[in-house]
Design an enzyme around this catalytic site. Sequence first.
Site, PDB file in Angstrom:
ATOM      1  N   GLU A   1      -1.323   3.462 -10.843  1.00 41.45           N
ATOM      2  CA  GLU A   1      -1.693   2.301 -10.032  1.00 41.45           C
ATOM      3  C   GLU A   1      -1.515   2.712  -8.574  1.00 41.45           C
ATOM      4  OE1 GLU A   1      -3.093  -0.243 -11.155  1.00 41.45           O
ATOM      5  OE2 GLU A   1      -2.495  -0.456 -13.251  1.00 41.45           O
TER       6      GLU A   1
ATOM      7  N   LYS B   1      -2.156   9.964  -2.767  1.00 38.81           N
ATOM      8  CA  LYS B   1      -1.742  11.349  -2.553  1.00 38.81           C
ATOM      9  C   LYS B   1      -0.636  11.753  -3.529  1.00 38.81           C
ATOM     10  CE  LYS B   1       0.134  14.445   0.997  1.00 38.81           C
ATOM     11  NZ  LYS B   1       0.608  14.554   2.412  1.00 38.81           N
ATOM     12  N   VAL B   2       0.408  10.947  -3.632  1.00 39.37           N
ATOM     13  CA  VAL B   2       1.510  11.271  -4.541  1.00 39.37           C
ATOM     14  C   VAL B   2       1.059  11.120  -5.992  1.00 39.37           C
ATOM     15  CG1 VAL B   2       3.870  10.688  -5.226  1.00 39.37           C
ATOM     16  CG2 VAL B   2       3.220  10.594  -2.818  1.00 39.37           C
ATOM     17  N   GLY B   3       0.219  10.108  -6.261  1.00 41.39           N
ATOM     18  CA  GLY B   3      -0.285   9.895  -7.621  1.00 41.39           C
ATOM     19  C   GLY B   3      -1.052  11.087  -8.158  1.00 41.39           C
TER      20      GLY B   3
ATOM     21  N   GLY C   1       2.108   3.899  -6.560  1.00 40.17           N
ATOM     22  CA  GLY C   1       2.357   4.421  -5.223  1.00 40.17           C
ATOM     23  C   GLY C   1       1.064   4.848  -4.560  1.00 40.17           C
ATOM     24  N   SER C   2       1.166   5.804  -3.659  1.00 43.01           N
ATOM     25  CA  SER C   2       0.001   6.252  -2.901  1.00 43.01           C
ATOM     26  C   SER C   2      -0.891   7.149  -3.747  1.00 43.01           C
ATOM     27  CB  SER C   2       0.450   7.019  -1.658  1.00 43.01           C
ATOM     28  OG  SER C   2       1.021   8.271  -2.021  1.00 43.01           O
TER      29      SER C   2
END
Length: 508
Positions: free
Chosen positions: A266, A247-249, A244-245
Site C-alpha cells: 500500500e 521508493k521503500v516499497g 509506506g512510500s
Amino acid sequence: MGSEDKGLGFFKEIGLASNNIGSYINGQWKANGSSTTSLSPSNNQAIAQVTEPTLQDYEEGLNACNEAAKIWMTVPAPKRGEIVRQIGEALRAKLEPLGKLVSLEMGKILPEGIGEVQEIIDMCDYAVGLSRQLNGQIIPSERPDHMMLETWNPLGIVGVITAFNFPCAVLGWNACIALVCGNCVVWKGAPTTPLITIAVTKLVAEVLEKNNLPGAIFTSFCGGAEIGQAIAKDTRIPLVSFTGSTKVGLTVQKIVNERFGKCLLELSGNNAIIVMDDADIKLAVRSILFAAVGTAGQRCTTCRRLFVHESIYKDVLDQLVEVYKQVKIGDPLEKGTLVGPLHTRSSVENFKNGISAIKSQAWKILTGGSIVDSEGNFVQPTIVEISPDAPVVKEELFGPVLYVMKFQTLEEAIILNNSVPQGLSSSIFTRRPEAIFKWIGPRGSDCGIVNVNIPTNGAEIGGAFGGEKATGGGREAGSDSWKQYMRRSTCTINYGSELPLAQGINFG
C-alpha cells in the site's frame, strides 16, 4: 515531569509509562537496544521514552512466533474468531484514551484519532463473521468417481509494517484477517509512533494471556529500518504487508520476491477529484475540503489534484477558498480544530521545499502556502492554480497542498486523472448516469478506488482497499482480501478403482 504533570493521565489507563519497553517477544516485554523519544508534533516536546529492540531481540521473537504458528493454525477458525472478538472488545473499552494517544503522538485531530481506533474494532467485527466463511469450492471433475475441491490453509506468519499516518488502523486491516485465517502476526509499527504500537499490543497480549494462548501469536517491535529489513528478508514470513512510500516499497518487494515470498503493498497516492458541470457544488466543496485537508493532507487517499469543468470553475474556486479561510488550525486534541500539525519537522521542510518548487514554476497560490509560527509542525492548507503538465503535479507532496486545474470534457478529465504514476483513489461529482458508468468502467478511472459524489478518502472496511500502478497493487480489509493471507490447494480425490486421466489421455 510525569505523564500526569503533562495532562496525560490516560497513560496508565492504556498501560504506558514515562519509560517503555518497545518489543513484545514470546509473551514478554523486553528490548536491549537504544532508547528513543516519542515527540508530540503539536509542540515537539517529549511524551515518553521507548527502549527499542536489537536484531538479537528480533531473532528471539521470530523463533518463538514460528513455534506458536504450529499451535495457532490448528485452532478451529471460529475459535480464532472468538479471540479476535475479544480483542475488539478490549479495544472498544479503551476507545477514547487510545484515540487521544493517536492524536497526541501522530497529530491527527481527535475525531480522526478515535475513528482510527474504531476502524480496528470494525475490522475485528468483520473478521469474526469471516471466521465462519473461509470457504473453498467443489469443482466438477471430468473423470468418473473423482471429486475436485479447494482447501484454504494458513500461511503461518504474516509480517505487517505500518506507517505513521495510520499507526494502528492499517494493523487492524491486516492482523484481524490474518489471525482468523490462522496466521501469527509480526508487527513493526512506525518508528515515530512507538507508544501507539505498545498500547495496542498490550491489549492484544492481555487477550491471549487470558485465553491461555502463546503470547508469541502476536509479536511486535518498535524500531527503525533494520527491523523492517529483517522482516523483508525472513523466510519464516511468507507474506509481508508494507505501507509506506513507493521508493521503500519497491525495495521491500524486491527483497521479498527474491526469496519467493508474497508482498502486499500500500504505497503512494496522487488522488484526483473531478467536478462536472452538473455537479452539486456545495456537496463537492465540502467533500474537497475534507479530502484535501483531513489529517493535514497526510493520508494516502488525500485529494491532491482537483479538476473542475471550465463552466463552473470560478464558482467552485470562490467557495473553496472561502471555506479554506474558515479552517481552524491548532492542537488536535482541542475541540473545533480541523487541521492538526504535520507529523515531524522533516515533514515541514518537505512542505517548505514543495512550496518553493511551486513558486519557482510561477504558479498562483490562491490561499495558504506558509508555515505557521509555533513550536509545533503547523502549516497552512494551500490551494494552487497550476497546469496539469507541471512536474510537481506528478509527485506526491505529503501535506495539505491542492492543485486546481480546468477541463472541458469528461474524456479529458479521465485522461488527466490517469496521467500520474500512482493509482489509488479517485472521485467524480456528477448526476449524469452516462458519466458515472463511463467513470467506473474499463475506459474510466484506472485507480483501485473509484468514487462518485463522495471524497477520495474515508473508505469503508467492507470493500477491498488498495490501488494500482505505483500504489503497489495491494488490497486490504474487506471483500475477498482474506485469500491473500492463506494458501490455496486444489485437491483431487479418486474414490473409485480405475485410473482415468484428464483430457482423455490413454497411457496404455
